[in-house]
Design a protein around this motif. Structure first.
Motif, PDB file in Angstrom:
ATOM      1  N   LEU A  26       0.849  -1.183   0.000  1.00  0.00           N
ATOM      2  CA  LEU A  26       0.000   0.000   0.000  1.00  0.00           C
ATOM      3  C   LEU A  26       0.886   1.235   0.000  1.00  0.00           C
ATOM      4  O   LEU A  26       1.663   1.446   0.936  1.00  0.00           O
ATOM      5  CB  LEU A  26      -0.907  -0.005   1.227  1.00  0.00           C
ATOM      6  CG  LEU A  26      -1.840   1.188   1.373  1.00  0.00           C
ATOM      7  CD1 LEU A  26      -2.878   1.217   0.250  1.00  0.00           C
ATOM      8  CD2 LEU A  26      -2.529   1.164   2.737  1.00  0.00           C
ATOM      9  N   ALA A  27       0.787   2.050  -1.045  1.00  0.00           N
ATOM     10  CA  ALA A  27       1.630   3.239  -1.154  1.00  0.00           C
ATOM     11  C   ALA A  27       1.234   4.271  -0.101  1.00  0.00           C
ATOM     12  O   ALA A  27       0.053   4.478   0.184  1.00  0.00           O
ATOM     13  CB  ALA A  27       1.509   3.850  -2.547  1.00  0.00           C
ATOM     14  N   THR A  28       2.245   4.916   0.464  1.00  0.00           N
ATOM     15  CA  THR A  28       2.017   6.035   1.377  1.00  0.00           C
ATOM     16  C   THR A  28       2.722   7.298   0.895  1.00  0.00           C
ATOM     17  O   THR A  28       2.603   8.343   1.518  1.00  0.00           O
ATOM     18  CB  THR A  28       2.504   5.691   2.795  1.00  0.00           C
ATOM     19  OG1 THR A  28       3.872   5.283   2.741  1.00  0.00           O
ATOM     20  CG2 THR A  28       1.666   4.582   3.402  1.00  0.00           C
ATOM     21  N   GLY A  29       3.465   7.199  -0.199  1.00  0.00           N
ATOM     22  CA  GLY A  29       4.195   8.343  -0.735  1.00  0.00           C
ATOM     23  C   GLY A  29       5.214   7.882  -1.752  1.00  0.00           C
ATOM     24  O   GLY A  29       5.299   6.691  -2.090  1.00  0.00           O
ATOM     25  N   GLU A  30       6.028   8.812  -2.213  1.00  0.00           N
ATOM     26  CA  GLU A  30       7.005   8.507  -3.250  1.00  0.00           C
ATOM     27  C   GLU A  30       8.027   7.466  -2.815  1.00  0.00           C
ATOM     28  O   GLU A  30       8.523   6.679  -3.624  1.00  0.00           O
ATOM     29  CB  GLU A  30       7.719   9.793  -3.678  1.00  0.00           C
ATOM     30  CG  GLU A  30       8.616   9.623  -4.884  1.00  0.00           C
ATOM     31  CD  GLU A  30       9.144  10.946  -5.419  1.00  0.00           C
ATOM     32  OE1 GLU A  30      10.035  10.904  -6.287  1.00  0.00           O
ATOM     33  OE2 GLU A  30       8.672  11.994  -4.974  1.00  0.00           O
ATOM     34  N   ASP A  31       8.326   7.430  -1.504  1.00  0.00           N
ATOM     35  CA  ASP A  31       9.315   6.468  -1.013  1.00  0.00           C
ATOM     36  C   ASP A  31       8.830   5.029  -1.122  1.00  0.00           C
ATOM     37  O   ASP A  31       9.629   4.090  -1.021  1.00  0.00           O
ATOM     38  CB  ASP A  31       9.679   6.793   0.440  1.00  0.00           C
ATOM     39  CG  ASP A  31      10.456   8.092   0.562  1.00  0.00           C
ATOM     40  OD1 ASP A  31      11.468   8.237  -0.138  1.00  0.00           O
ATOM     41  OD2 ASP A  31      10.039   8.961   1.351  1.00  0.00           O
ATOM     42  N   SER A  32       7.534   4.828  -1.342  1.00  0.00           N
ATOM     43  CA  SER A  32       7.021   3.470  -1.504  1.00  0.00           C
ATOM     44  C   SER A  32       7.548   2.816  -2.775  1.00  0.00           C
ATOM     45  O   SER A  32       7.526   1.580  -2.891  1.00  0.00           O
ATOM     46  CB  SER A  32       5.492   3.487  -1.527  1.00  0.00           C
ATOM     47  OG  SER A  32       4.978   3.904  -0.269  1.00  0.00           O
ATOM     48  N   LEU A  33       8.022   3.615  -3.739  1.00  0.00           N
ATOM     49  CA  LEU A  33       8.589   3.047  -4.960  1.00  0.00           C
ATOM     50  C   LEU A  33       9.757   2.119  -4.639  1.00  0.00           C
ATOM     51  O   LEU A  33       9.883   1.033  -5.217  1.00  0.00           O
ATOM     52  CB  LEU A  33       9.043   4.168  -5.899  1.00  0.00           C
ATOM     53  CG  LEU A  33       9.794   3.721  -7.152  1.00  0.00           C
ATOM     54  CD1 LEU A  33       8.887   2.931  -8.082  1.00  0.00           C
ATOM     55  CD2 LEU A  33      10.395   4.933  -7.875  1.00  0.00           C
ATOM     56  N   ASN A  79      -3.304   3.954  -4.489  1.00  0.00           N
ATOM     57  CA  ASN A  79      -4.212   4.610  -3.544  1.00  0.00           C
ATOM     58  C   ASN A  79      -4.102   6.130  -3.546  1.00  0.00           C
ATOM     59  O   ASN A  79      -4.299   6.783  -2.518  1.00  0.00           O
ATOM     60  CB  ASN A  79      -3.974   4.073  -2.124  1.00  0.00           C
ATOM     61  CG  ASN A  79      -5.260   3.978  -1.332  1.00  0.00           C
ATOM     62  OD1 ASN A  79      -6.282   3.582  -1.877  1.00  0.00           O
ATOM     63  ND2 ASN A  79      -5.211   4.333  -0.065  1.00  0.00           N
ATOM     64  N   ASP A  80      -3.776   6.698  -4.690  1.00  0.00           N
ATOM     65  CA  ASP A  80      -3.624   8.153  -4.853  1.00  0.00           C
ATOM     66  C   ASP A  80      -2.515   8.755  -3.990  1.00  0.00           C
ATOM     67  O   ASP A  80      -2.432   9.974  -3.845  1.00  0.00           O
ATOM     68  CB  ASP A  80      -4.938   8.896  -4.565  1.00  0.00           C
ATOM     69  CG  ASP A  80      -5.745   9.148  -5.830  1.00  0.00           C
ATOM     70  OD1 ASP A  80      -5.295   8.737  -6.915  1.00  0.00           O
ATOM     71  OD2 ASP A  80      -6.832   9.753  -5.737  1.00  0.00           O
ATOM     72  N   ALA A  81      -1.682   7.907  -3.405  1.00  0.00           N
ATOM     73  CA  ALA A  81      -0.571   8.412  -2.587  1.00  0.00           C
ATOM     74  C   ALA A  81       0.693   8.584  -3.415  1.00  0.00           C
ATOM     75  O   ALA A  81       1.622   9.282  -3.002  1.00  0.00           O
ATOM     76  CB  ALA A  81      -0.295   7.458  -1.431  1.00  0.00           C
ATOM     77  N   PHE A  82       0.738   7.942  -4.587  1.00  0.00           N
ATOM     78  CA  PHE A  82       1.927   7.997  -5.439  1.00  0.00           C
ATOM     79  C   PHE A  82       1.516   7.608  -6.851  1.00  0.00           C
ATOM     80  O   PHE A  82       0.680   6.729  -7.044  1.00  0.00           O
ATOM     81  CB  PHE A  82       2.994   7.023  -4.918  1.00  0.00           C
ATOM     82  CG  PHE A  82       4.156   6.822  -5.854  1.00  0.00           C
ATOM     83  CD1 PHE A  82       5.038   7.858  -6.116  1.00  0.00           C
ATOM     84  CD2 PHE A  82       4.357   5.601  -6.490  1.00  0.00           C
ATOM     85  CE1 PHE A  82       6.104   7.679  -6.986  1.00  0.00           C
ATOM     86  CE2 PHE A  82       5.423   5.416  -7.350  1.00  0.00           C
ATOM     87  CZ  PHE A  82       6.300   6.464  -7.596  1.00  0.00           C
ATOM     88  N   GLU A  83       2.107   8.285  -7.829  1.00  0.00           N
ATOM     89  CA  GLU A  83       1.871   7.944  -9.236  1.00  0.00           C
ATOM     90  C   GLU A  83       3.217   7.864  -9.944  1.00  0.00           C
ATOM     91  O   GLU A  83       3.918   8.877 -10.074  1.00  0.00           O
ATOM     92  CB  GLU A  83       0.987   8.986  -9.909  1.00  0.00           C
ATOM     93  CG  GLU A  83       0.677   8.699 -11.377  1.00  0.00           C
ATOM     94  CD  GLU A  83      -0.061   7.365 -11.578  1.00  0.00           C
ATOM     95  OE1 GLU A  83       0.313   6.629 -12.531  1.00  0.00           O
ATOM     96  OE2 GLU A  83      -0.979   7.055 -10.788  1.00  0.00           O
TER      97      GLU A  83
END
Length: 296
Positions: free
Chosen positions: A146-153, A170-174
């Motif tokens: 589950l993405a929480t921001g750019e660092d989830s990449l 989840n609209d936290a990162f694209e």
């Protein structure tokens, strides 16, 4: 009368620091509220000789070993305040004040999960933050992130080593085109529908469109905050990491406040039991040397 070192926080980092100082025959008080960060996990993994044991059992064993030293006292409770008074530090809890020549903060952090039903309930059992700690036990089954921001990449690129991975944005990162190509080259499936909930003992992600995606485990990188107000109250400087602020220290684990050291998750961008134990050793040795040479 002042003791040599007061340690606030009696989990892995604090216990490790206390053990080294006890063996240096210094007077030590360890203050702990018995609320370790990993209390939600059924087992701890990746710590040499204790792999797969209950997290609480490791801490309990360490506490018993530490308390075998007669120059150590363990105080169960929450340190409510700390301040420098002259050449010493005074830590207050309940009706007691502890005066010490040096102070080690092993106060930890609190994980703040996204407000999605089911995440908190599964935290440490079916919802995880660290694949090194929990990924192997998922048996190469299907896992999610589950993405929480750019660092989830970064996490999404790593996770396929532990199983086929679905990345819930989840609209936290694209991801941009290059990042998406990297993810697909790693076999990561990208899911853009909103996550409404996580259900079941074997976690199932429920999407906004009604689809249910069963997983062996779900990973998420939560934001973290300080578990104690003491570092800020003492004037310690902070650094901003990818998941939240942590106490800034030098290589000897001394903070910006002379005589105050910090170790464990509160003083790292990311932590583990192994890192915490090592940090505690470093902080203890530095504090001990400063007592001898009166340098900070």
């Amino acid at each position: 009368m002042a003791i040599d070192v007061a340690i606030v926080g009696g989990s892995y980092a604090g216990l490790s620091a206390g053990l080294l100082l006890a063996r240096a025959r210094r007077s030590v008080v360890v203050i702990d509220a018995r609320l370790p960060r990993n209390r939600f996990a059924e087992a701890s993994h990746g710590f040499l000789t204790r792999d797969g044991e209950a997290a609480a059992a490791i801490a309990d064993s360490g506490r018993l070993q530490l308390l075998a030293y007669t120059n150590v006292r363990f105080v169960e409770g929450t340190a409510e305040a700390a301040a420098r008074e002259g050449a010493h530090f005074v830590v207050s809890l309940g009706n007691e004040k502890i005066t010490a020549r040096r102070l080690i903060l092993a106060t930890g952090v609190v994980d703040e999960l996204p407000a999605i039903p089911g995440l908190q309930e599964g935290w440490g059992r079916t919802v995880f933050h660290c694949p090194y700690c929990h990924g192997y036990e998922l048996g190469l089954g299907r896992i999610g992130l589950l993405a929480t921001g750019e660092d989830s990449l970064h996490q999404a690129m790593m996770l396929p080593d532990w199983g086929p991975t679905t990345f819930f944005l989840n609209d936290a990162f694209e991801p941009d085109a290059a990042q998406e190509a990297m993810l697909r080259a790693r076999g990561v499936e990208i899911e853009r529908e909103w996550v409404l909930a996580v259900e079941g003992e074997r976690p199932t992600v429920i999407l906004d469109g009604g689809r249910a995606i069963p997983l062996e485990g779900l990973f998420v990188a939560p934001r973290t905050r300080m578990a104690s107000d003491l570092p800020a109250a003492l004037g310690c400087a902070f650094a901003e990491g990818p998941l939240g602020p942590h106490i800034r220290t030098n290589e000897a684990k001394e903070t910006s406040v002379p005589g105050v050291y910090a170790c464990g998750d509160a003083a790292r961008e990311a932590g583990s039991v192994s890192h915490a134990v090592g940090d505690g050793v470093t902080a203890a040795i530095a504090a001990h040397r400063s007592l001898i040479f009166d340098v900070h």
